[in-house]
Scaffold this motif. Structure first.
Motif, PDB file in Angstrom:
ATOM      1  N   LEU A  80       5.628   0.262   9.465  1.00  0.00           N
ATOM      2  CA  LEU A  80       6.881   0.414   8.727  1.00  0.00           C
ATOM      3  C   LEU A  80       7.678  -0.893   8.699  1.00  0.00           C
ATOM      4  O   LEU A  80       7.720  -1.617   9.685  1.00  0.00           O
ATOM      5  N   ALA A  81       8.309  -1.153   7.547  1.00  0.00           N
ATOM      6  CA  ALA A  81       9.235  -2.292   7.385  1.00  0.00           C
ATOM      7  C   ALA A  81       8.612  -3.616   7.820  1.00  0.00           C
ATOM      8  O   ALA A  81       9.244  -4.437   8.474  1.00  0.00           O
ATOM      9  N   ARG A  82       7.351  -3.816   7.450  1.00  0.00           N
ATOM     10  CA  ARG A  82       6.655  -5.063   7.806  1.00  0.00           C
ATOM     11  C   ARG A  82       6.163  -5.824   6.578  1.00  0.00           C
ATOM     12  O   ARG A  82       5.476  -6.816   6.704  1.00  0.00           O
ATOM     13  N   GLY A  83       6.446  -5.332   5.372  1.00  0.00           N
ATOM     14  CA  GLY A  83       5.987  -6.025   4.174  1.00  0.00           C
ATOM     15  C   GLY A  83       4.604  -5.624   3.725  1.00  0.00           C
ATOM     16  O   GLY A  83       3.931  -6.387   3.034  1.00  0.00           O
ATOM     17  N   LEU A  84       4.165  -4.422   4.092  1.00  0.00           N
ATOM     18  CA  LEU A  84       2.839  -3.945   3.707  1.00  0.00           C
ATOM     19  C   LEU A  84       2.905  -2.659   2.863  1.00  0.00           C
ATOM     20  O   LEU A  84       1.955  -1.887   2.813  1.00  0.00           O
ATOM     21  N   GLY A  85       4.038  -2.456   2.212  1.00  0.00           N
ATOM     22  CA  GLY A  85       4.139  -1.383   1.232  1.00  0.00           C
ATOM     23  C   GLY A  85       4.206   0.017   1.802  1.00  0.00           C
ATOM     24  O   GLY A  85       3.760   0.964   1.152  1.00  0.00           O
ATOM     25  N   SER A  86       4.790   0.174   2.984  1.00  0.00           N
ATOM     26  CA  SER A  86       4.822   1.507   3.602  1.00  0.00           C
ATOM     27  C   SER A  86       5.615   2.502   2.753  1.00  0.00           C
ATOM     28  O   SER A  86       5.171   3.640   2.535  1.00  0.00           O
ATOM     29  N   SER A  87       6.781   2.109   2.248  1.00  0.00           N
ATOM     30  CA  SER A  87       7.572   3.039   1.434  1.00  0.00           C
ATOM     31  C   SER A  87       6.934   3.253   0.068  1.00  0.00           C
ATOM     32  O   SER A  87       6.950   4.372  -0.468  1.00  0.00           O
ATOM     33  N   SER A 243       3.832 -11.573   3.219  1.00  0.00           N
ATOM     34  CA  SER A 243       3.450 -10.316   2.591  1.00  0.00           C
ATOM     35  C   SER A 243       4.723  -9.588   2.180  1.00  0.00           C
ATOM     36  O   SER A 243       5.517  -9.177   3.029  1.00  0.00           O
ATOM     37  N   GLY A 244       4.933  -9.452   0.877  1.00  0.00           N
ATOM     38  CA  GLY A 244       6.154  -8.832   0.387  1.00  0.00           C
ATOM     39  C   GLY A 244       7.371  -9.598   0.863  1.00  0.00           C
ATOM     40  O   GLY A 244       7.450 -10.825   0.769  1.00  0.00           O
ATOM     41  N   ALA A 245       8.328  -8.855   1.424  1.00  0.00           N
ATOM     42  CA  ALA A 245       9.552  -9.471   1.936  1.00  0.00           C
ATOM     43  C   ALA A 245       9.394  -9.953   3.373  1.00  0.00           C
ATOM     44  O   ALA A 245      10.340 -10.450   3.970  1.00  0.00           O
ATOM     45  N   GLY A 246       8.194  -9.809   3.957  1.00  0.00           N
ATOM     46  CA  GLY A 246       7.966 -10.194   5.341  1.00  0.00           C
ATOM     47  C   GLY A 246       8.295  -9.035   6.277  1.00  0.00           C
ATOM     48  O   GLY A 246       8.671  -7.960   5.825  1.00  0.00           O
TER      49      GLY A 246
END
Length: 287
Positions: A80-87, A243-246
């Protein structure tokens, strides 16, 4: 019925809010039985709702408001909240849940459109739905996307133990940049995409590291990016990017150099988990 959605990484450096890849970590949703009210069985922590307030159910009911409640089982190895598209994976899962339970017969294009409208941009949701490498735009309410094969390589994910919310990471971005700089940023992204299409990972990786859209503004939030990038250069790998926002950093690596890079990453003074992933070519799957 079981629905499986891959993790994703957005941006790839200069492909900001537009480019993304699907990765071999997954959210799985299993429909178990009918129920009087929605219930989700999971072990993802007390912060994740187990009832109809869960984002998965909220999304499904936006798409198909008349769905009858079910008992679901949710498992995920996407941090979660790591920039790997969880949401994004949950939103995509909710759309597919509504599609199947409501017999909506949504096309892939329909799903990408709905998911983008909910998420606000297509960079994560499009590859989660389509798989592989996707370039997409969302302009004037309309989504256009193109899927293409991403060249073969290992994808090393360096996942710090700290969370970084997208809202926080977006707050450091400027509201505008000079025209000349925007032209340069666009040209870098164009060459990066063309290099991927040609299978030229060395060039693609160099362009990924020349991003002008977001990484420079976020560097204070992710000081480990520069360390990892220097290590990647020493090892002769293709490239490293947020990755994403980091705060996760992805490193594109030739298979024969991956093990040594993982060992060196493990010696950094940053508390993190390291995974060796591959590109998921299929996107969302229903079993």
């Amino acid at each position: 019925m079981k629905i499986r959605i891959p993790a994703t990484s957005a941006n790839l450096g200069p492909g900001f809010d537009s480019c993304g890849i699907a990765l071999s970590q997954y959210l799985s949703i299993e429909v178990l039985e009918n129920a009087a009210e929605w219930k989700i069985i999971h072990s993802l922590g007390s912060d994740i709702p187990s009832d109809a307030t869960n984002l998965l159910i909220q999304t499904a009911l936006k798409v198909a408001p008349d769905l009858s409640p079910k008992v679901l089982k949710m498992t995920s190895d996407i941090p979660l909240a790591r920039g790997l598209g969880s949401s994004s994976s949950v939103i995509v899962g909710g759309i597919e849940l509504a599609n199947r339970l409501g017999n909506l017969n949504l096309s892939q294009k329909d799903k990408v459109q709905i998911a983008t409208e909910m998420e606000g941009h297509p960079d994560n949701v499009a590859p989660a739905i389509c798989g592989d490498f996707v370039v997409a735009s969302y302009v004037d309410g309309e989504v256009h996307s193109v899927k293409h094969h991403f060249p073969m390589c290992d994808v090393i994910a360096f996942i710090p133990d700290m969370q970084l919310l997208t809202s926080e990471s977006r707050s450091v971005l400027p509201t505008s940049i000079p025209y000349k700089e925007a032209v340069q940023a666009s040209s870098i992204a164009n060459v990066m995409i063309a290099a991927i299409l040609n299978g030229n990972l060395p060039l693609a990786g160099r362009m990924m590291e020349k991003d002008r859209w977001h990484e420079a503004y976020r560097k204070n939030l992710v000081p480990h990016l520069e360390q990892i990038r220097l290590l990647s250069h020493e090892m002769g790998l293709y490239g490293a990017f947020l990755s994403g926002a980091g705060p996760t950093v992805l490193i594109l690596s030739p298979e024969e150099k991956t093990d040594e890079m993982v060992r060196k990453l493990g010696k950094l003074s940053i508390s993190a988990t390291i995974h060796v992933l591959s590109i998921d070519q299929e996107g969302i799957q229903v079993f």
